[in-house]
Design an enzyme around this catalytic site. Structure first.
Site, PDB file in Angstrom:
ATOM      1  N   SER A  47      20.759  92.034  29.138  1.00 29.91           N
ATOM      2  CA  SER A  47      21.530  93.148  29.690  1.00 29.91           C
ATOM      3  C   SER A  47      23.040  92.917  29.602  1.00 29.91           C
ATOM      4  O   SER A  47      23.826  93.830  29.809  1.00 29.91           O
ATOM      5  CB  SER A  47      21.102  93.405  31.138  1.00 29.91           C
ATOM      6  OG  SER A  47      20.920  92.189  31.801  1.00 29.91           O
ATOM      7  N   HIS A 172       3.920  74.982  29.907  1.00 31.21           N
ATOM      8  CA  HIS A 172       4.546  73.950  29.081  1.00 31.21           C
ATOM      9  C   HIS A 172       3.991  72.557  29.370  1.00 31.21           C
ATOM     10  O   HIS A 172       4.259  71.611  28.647  1.00 31.21           O
ATOM     11  CB  HIS A 172       6.073  73.978  29.223  1.00 31.21           C
ATOM     12  CG  HIS A 172       6.549  73.576  30.569  1.00 31.21           C
ATOM     13  ND1 HIS A 172       6.637  74.445  31.618  1.00 31.21           N
ATOM     14  CD2 HIS A 172       6.947  72.376  31.040  1.00 31.21           C
ATOM     15  CE1 HIS A 172       7.074  73.788  32.679  1.00 31.21           C
ATOM     16  NE2 HIS A 172       7.268  72.542  32.363  1.00 31.21           N
ATOM     17  N   LYS A 176       1.072  69.679  23.367  1.00 22.79           N
ATOM     18  CA  LYS A 176       0.021  69.279  22.441  1.00 22.79           C
ATOM     19  C   LYS A 176      -0.364  67.808  22.601  1.00 22.79           C
ATOM     20  O   LYS A 176      -1.535  67.465  22.684  1.00 22.79           O
ATOM     21  CB  LYS A 176       0.518  69.524  21.024  1.00 22.79           C
ATOM     22  CG  LYS A 176      -0.577  69.955  20.123  1.00 22.79           C
ATOM     23  CD  LYS A 176      -0.016  70.241  18.766  1.00 22.79           C
ATOM     24  CE  LYS A 176      -0.859  71.305  18.096  1.00 22.79           C
ATOM     25  NZ  LYS A 176      -0.127  72.128  17.195  1.00 22.79           N
ATOM     26  N   HIS A 234      -0.143  74.376  36.516  1.00 23.33           N
ATOM     27  CA  HIS A 234      -0.253  73.164  35.709  1.00 23.33           C
ATOM     28  C   HIS A 234      -1.391  72.215  36.116  1.00 23.33           C
ATOM     29  O   HIS A 234      -2.151  71.758  35.285  1.00 23.33           O
ATOM     30  CB  HIS A 234       1.055  72.374  35.783  1.00 23.33           C
ATOM     31  CG  HIS A 234       2.266  73.213  35.535  1.00 23.33           C
ATOM     32  ND1 HIS A 234       2.394  74.033  34.444  1.00 23.33           N
ATOM     33  CD2 HIS A 234       3.413  73.365  36.231  1.00 23.33           C
ATOM     34  CE1 HIS A 234       3.564  74.631  34.473  1.00 23.33           C
ATOM     35  NE2 HIS A 234       4.202  74.249  35.553  1.00 23.33           N
ATOM     36  N   LYS A 332       8.046  67.448  46.135  1.00 22.55           N
ATOM     37  CA  LYS A 332       9.440  67.226  45.743  1.00 22.55           C
ATOM     38  C   LYS A 332      10.098  66.214  46.674  1.00 22.55           C
ATOM     39  O   LYS A 332       9.628  66.011  47.798  1.00 22.55           O
ATOM     40  CB  LYS A 332      10.213  68.546  45.851  1.00 22.55           C
ATOM     41  CG  LYS A 332       9.958  69.476  44.676  1.00 22.55           C
ATOM     42  CD  LYS A 332      11.008  70.571  44.650  1.00 22.55           C
ATOM     43  CE  LYS A 332      10.898  71.436  43.423  1.00 22.55           C
ATOM     44  NZ  LYS A 332      11.107  70.730  42.168  1.00 22.55           N
TER      45      LYS A 332
HETATM   46  P1  NDP Z   1      17.201  83.842  35.053  1.00 20.06           P
HETATM   47  O1  NDP Z   1      17.344  84.703  36.256  1.00 20.06           O
HETATM   48  O2  NDP Z   1      18.098  82.684  34.865  1.00 20.06           O
HETATM   49  O3  NDP Z   1      17.340  84.753  33.735  1.00 20.06           O
HETATM   50  C1  NDP Z   1      16.726  86.002  33.621  1.00 20.06           C
HETATM   51  C2  NDP Z   1      17.282  86.719  32.419  1.00 20.06           C
HETATM   52  O4  NDP Z   1      16.733  88.044  32.374  1.00 20.06           O
HETATM   53  C3  NDP Z   1      18.808  86.892  32.422  1.00 20.06           C
HETATM   54  O5  NDP Z   1      19.260  86.640  31.116  1.00 20.06           O
HETATM   55  C4  NDP Z   1      18.961  88.366  32.778  1.00 20.06           C
HETATM   56  O6  NDP Z   1      20.136  88.901  32.257  1.00 20.06           O
HETATM   57  C5  NDP Z   1      17.786  88.962  32.082  1.00 20.06           C
HETATM   58  N1  NDP Z   1      17.434  90.285  32.585  1.00 20.06           N
HETATM   59  C6  NDP Z   1      17.166  90.637  33.871  1.00 20.06           C
HETATM   60  N2  NDP Z   1      16.876  91.963  33.926  1.00 20.06           N
HETATM   61  C7  NDP Z   1      16.950  92.432  32.665  1.00 20.06           C
HETATM   62  C8  NDP Z   1      16.756  93.713  32.077  1.00 20.06           C
HETATM   63  N3  NDP Z   1      16.386  94.785  32.805  1.00 20.06           N
HETATM   64  N4  NDP Z   1      16.927  93.856  30.741  1.00 20.06           N
HETATM   65  C9  NDP Z   1      17.293  92.785  29.975  1.00 20.06           C
HETATM   66  N5  NDP Z   1      17.491  91.532  30.473  1.00 20.06           N
HETATM   67  C10 NDP Z   1      17.323  91.372  31.801  1.00 20.06           C
HETATM   68  O7  NDP Z   1      15.661  83.395  35.034  1.00 20.06           O
HETATM   69  P2  NDP Z   1      15.051  82.077  34.360  1.00 20.06           P
HETATM   70  O8  NDP Z   1      15.601  81.925  33.010  1.00 20.06           O
HETATM   71  O9  NDP Z   1      15.148  80.942  35.301  1.00 20.06           O
HETATM   72  O10 NDP Z   1      13.493  82.444  34.302  1.00 20.06           O
HETATM   73  C11 NDP Z   1      12.931  83.318  33.340  1.00 20.06           C
HETATM   74  C12 NDP Z   1      11.419  83.189  33.402  1.00 20.06           C
HETATM   75  O11 NDP Z   1      11.044  81.855  33.056  1.00 20.06           O
HETATM   76  C13 NDP Z   1      10.828  83.435  34.795  1.00 20.06           C
HETATM   77  O12 NDP Z   1       9.554  84.028  34.637  1.00 20.06           O
HETATM   78  C14 NDP Z   1      10.655  82.034  35.350  1.00 20.06           C
HETATM   79  O13 NDP Z   1       9.643  81.951  36.339  1.00 20.06           O
HETATM   80  C15 NDP Z   1      10.255  81.269  34.090  1.00 20.06           C
HETATM   81  N6  NDP Z   1      10.518  79.833  34.147  1.00 20.06           N
HETATM   82  C16 NDP Z   1      11.786  79.369  34.361  1.00 20.06           C
HETATM   83  C17 NDP Z   1      12.033  78.009  34.377  1.00 20.06           C
HETATM   84  C18 NDP Z   1      13.412  77.472  34.590  1.00 20.06           C
HETATM   85  O14 NDP Z   1      13.542  76.239  34.679  1.00 20.06           O
HETATM   86  N7  NDP Z   1      14.437  78.306  34.648  1.00 20.06           N
HETATM   87  C19 NDP Z   1      10.937  77.020  34.197  1.00 20.06           C
HETATM   88  C20 NDP Z   1       9.658  77.612  33.941  1.00 20.06           C
HETATM   89  C21 NDP Z   1       9.479  78.965  33.925  1.00 20.06           C
HETATM   90  P3  NDP Z   1      21.295  89.349  33.300  1.00 20.06           P
HETATM   91  O15 NDP Z   1      21.597  88.148  34.119  1.00 20.06           O
HETATM   92  O16 NDP Z   1      22.389  89.777  32.417  1.00 20.06           O
HETATM   93  O17 NDP Z   1      20.667  90.455  34.077  1.00 20.06           O
END
Ligand code: NDP
Length: 467
Positions: A47, A172, A176, A234, A332
């Site tokens: 976004s 994750h 493998k 996991h 944790k």
């Molecule tokens: P973040 O909140 O850091 O990132 C989410 C992303 O989604 C941002 O880039 C945000 O952009 C984007 N986004 C939100 N709404 C929209 C929209 N309507 N259209 C387009 N883009 C959008 O989350 P994470 O990266 O931490 O997590 C992502 C997924 O991965 C989740 O399901 C989480 O549970 C999973 N996960 C995360 C881990 C981690 O260590 N971070 C580990 C394992 C799994 P913007 O900020 O510009 O809105």
């Protein structure tokens, strides 16, 4: 090693997110640097109104570590990915936005939903089946749903769009190397199979104790807790690999059928006050670093009662495992990092009189990350030959040259769902933990406390008082 991926374009939704920058892009970089993403095009979307240069800069930064250690061919592969990558600004939940992007990409495309779970779901709900080009793969992050019911509903949304074997539900942990090490150990060694059952095994523990505390992840973690974050996904998967029947092949159908079968036989026995425990850390120090009381951590709602340490006992009601407890624990801010599956064998039926010194049962320990194997046995020690002593046979198992997310992406790009979680299995994992979550919500099981840096509350296995 150079291999052409089945997938032509990797589209990452959530380009600015934490997962993308910290795990996905570095994982992809290591994969590409070893020649396993030849011909792939990387596309970022989100976004934010980023310019193509801003996105390229982010990719460049996340590729830096892999690039520094890569040879000339690897560096070239990374530079080419960086140079070709493009960025699209879009709201994935807006009608037609994602569909238009998919139509414009070179297929087959893998769509990686690195988005908040609710946004991923909405994005899939607004897509129509005819807007998803043939061969598209959907890559879904955890948590996959928040209950059996919501996981089922998400599954229904996804299979409306693509076939089940084009859906990658990422775990994750199922890297493998780790998975194949467990399967290789179990099914390529004839001496183990005859003792791998209720007659010889007393208990199986699957432990994932971390020394890390919240590390700024309160927004996610305080809504999840240890049971949802680690055990529901996991550890139940690792448990299934330890418990499955030997599959005919290590192909996605046979292996995932075997996993599903064993999970369907699994449950946490009632009352939950006897089969589960939960606790939360208070202020302390881990490795010399001060850790505040969990309830005082920034972003935490102390009244929510989120557990940072959880333990459940799972029964597997089938012929092989009836009566053998599978104990799954994760926490944790613990004093000792411990990541392993431990199989404890029953004592010998009769120790010949004259021998002394045996005071602990045989144990087989499989460590995760780094993957290791250790077997504790009793043999005649030095000196008095009637006095038995403990010997540990241990080995380091072959490590993957990829990062965990590199292994995930390798499967996705090759179009192989072997190591991703099948839809029915995702529902089963919620079915197993949901009654526990309800019991905890209703305070049927007390929320105990432990000092950060300790071994957990007194009386827990692993804590000083528990031994
Ligand atoms: P973040 O909140 O850091 O990132 C989410 C992303 O989604 C941002 O880039 C945000 O952009 C984007 N986004 C939100 N709404 C929209 C929209 N309507 N259209 C387009 N883009 C959008 O989350 P994470 O990266 O931490 O997590 C992502 C997924 O991965 C989740 O399901 C989480 O549970 C999973 N996960 C995360 C881990 C981690 O260590 N971070 C580990 C394992 C799994 P913007 O900020 O510009 O809105």
């Amino acid at each position: 090693m150079t291999s052409q991926s089945t997938v032509r374009t990797l589209l990452i939704l959530g380009a600015s997110g934490d997962l993308t920058g910290r795990l996905l892009l570095p994982g992809l970089a290591r994969l590409a640097a070893t020649g396993r993403a030849a011909g792939l095009r990387l596309v970022g979307a989100g976004s934010d109104p980023w310019t193509p240069e801003q996105w390229r800069e982010r990719v460049h930064e996340s590729f830096a570590a892999a690039s520094a250690s890569a040879g000339p061919e690897g560096k070239e592969a990374l530079q080419s990915l960086e140079k070709e990558t493009v960025y699209h600004q879009l709201d994935v939940t807006a009608d037609g936005a994602l569909a238009a992007l998919l139509a414009a990409l070179d297929g087959p495309t893998a769509v990686y939903f690195a988005l908040p779970p609710r946004i991923s779901q909405l994005a899939c709900e607004v897509l129509q089946p005819e807007q998803v080009p043939a061969g598209t793969r959907l890559v879904m992050e955890k948590p996959f749903g928040s209950s059996e019911e919501s996981a089922r509903s998400l599954n229904q949304t996804l299979v409306r769009l693509v076939p089940e074997d084009h859906i990658h539900r990422v775990d994750h942990f199922l890297g493998k190397a780790t998975v194949l090490n467990i399967l290789g150990l179990r099914f390529a060694n004839n001496f183990l199979e005859p003792v791998w059952d209720r007659h010889h095994v007393e208990k199986v523990e699957i432990i994932f104790d971390e020394d890390l505390a919240l590390e700024g992840r309160a927004r996610y973690y305080d809504n999840a807790g240890a049971l949802r974050d680690m055990i529901q996904s996991h550890l139940l998967q690792i448990m299934a690999l330890m418990a499955i029947e030997p599959p005919a092949t290590i192909g996605e159908r046979d292996l995932r059928d075997a996993i599903s079968t064993v999970l369907r036989a699994s449950s946490v026995p009632l009352p939950h006050s006897g089969s589960t425990r939960r606790a939360r850390y208070t202020a302390g120090a881990v490795g010399g670093k001060e850790v505040p009381d969990y309830a005082q951590e920034e972003g935490v709602d102390g009244g929510r009662g989120t557990e940072t340490l959880a333990e459940i006992r799972v029964n597997i009601d089938n012929w092989r495992w009836k009566g053998v407890p599978f104990i799954l624990r994760s926490g944790k801010a613990l004093g000792v990092k411990r990541k392993e599956a431990v199989v404890t064998f029953r004592p010998v039926p009769h120790l010949p009189q004259g021998f002394t010194g045996v005071d602990a049962p045989n144990q087989l320990r499989i460590g995760f990350g780094p993957d290791t194997l250790a077997f504790d046995i009793d043999v005649n020690g030095p000196g008095n030959i009637f006095s038995l002593g403990r010997v540990t046979l241990d080995a380091e198992l072959s490590a993957s040259e990829l990062l965990p997310y590199g292994e995930v992406l390798e499967g996705v790009l090759a179009g192989d769902p072997l190591l991703s979680v099948r839809g029915d299995t995702a529902e089963e994992c919620w079915r197993i933990v949901e009654p526990v979550l309800r019991a905890w919500q209703q305070d049927e099981v007390p929320l105990e406390e432990y000092d950060a840096g300790s071994a957990g509350p007194a009386g827990w296995p692993g804590s000083a008082a528990g031994h």
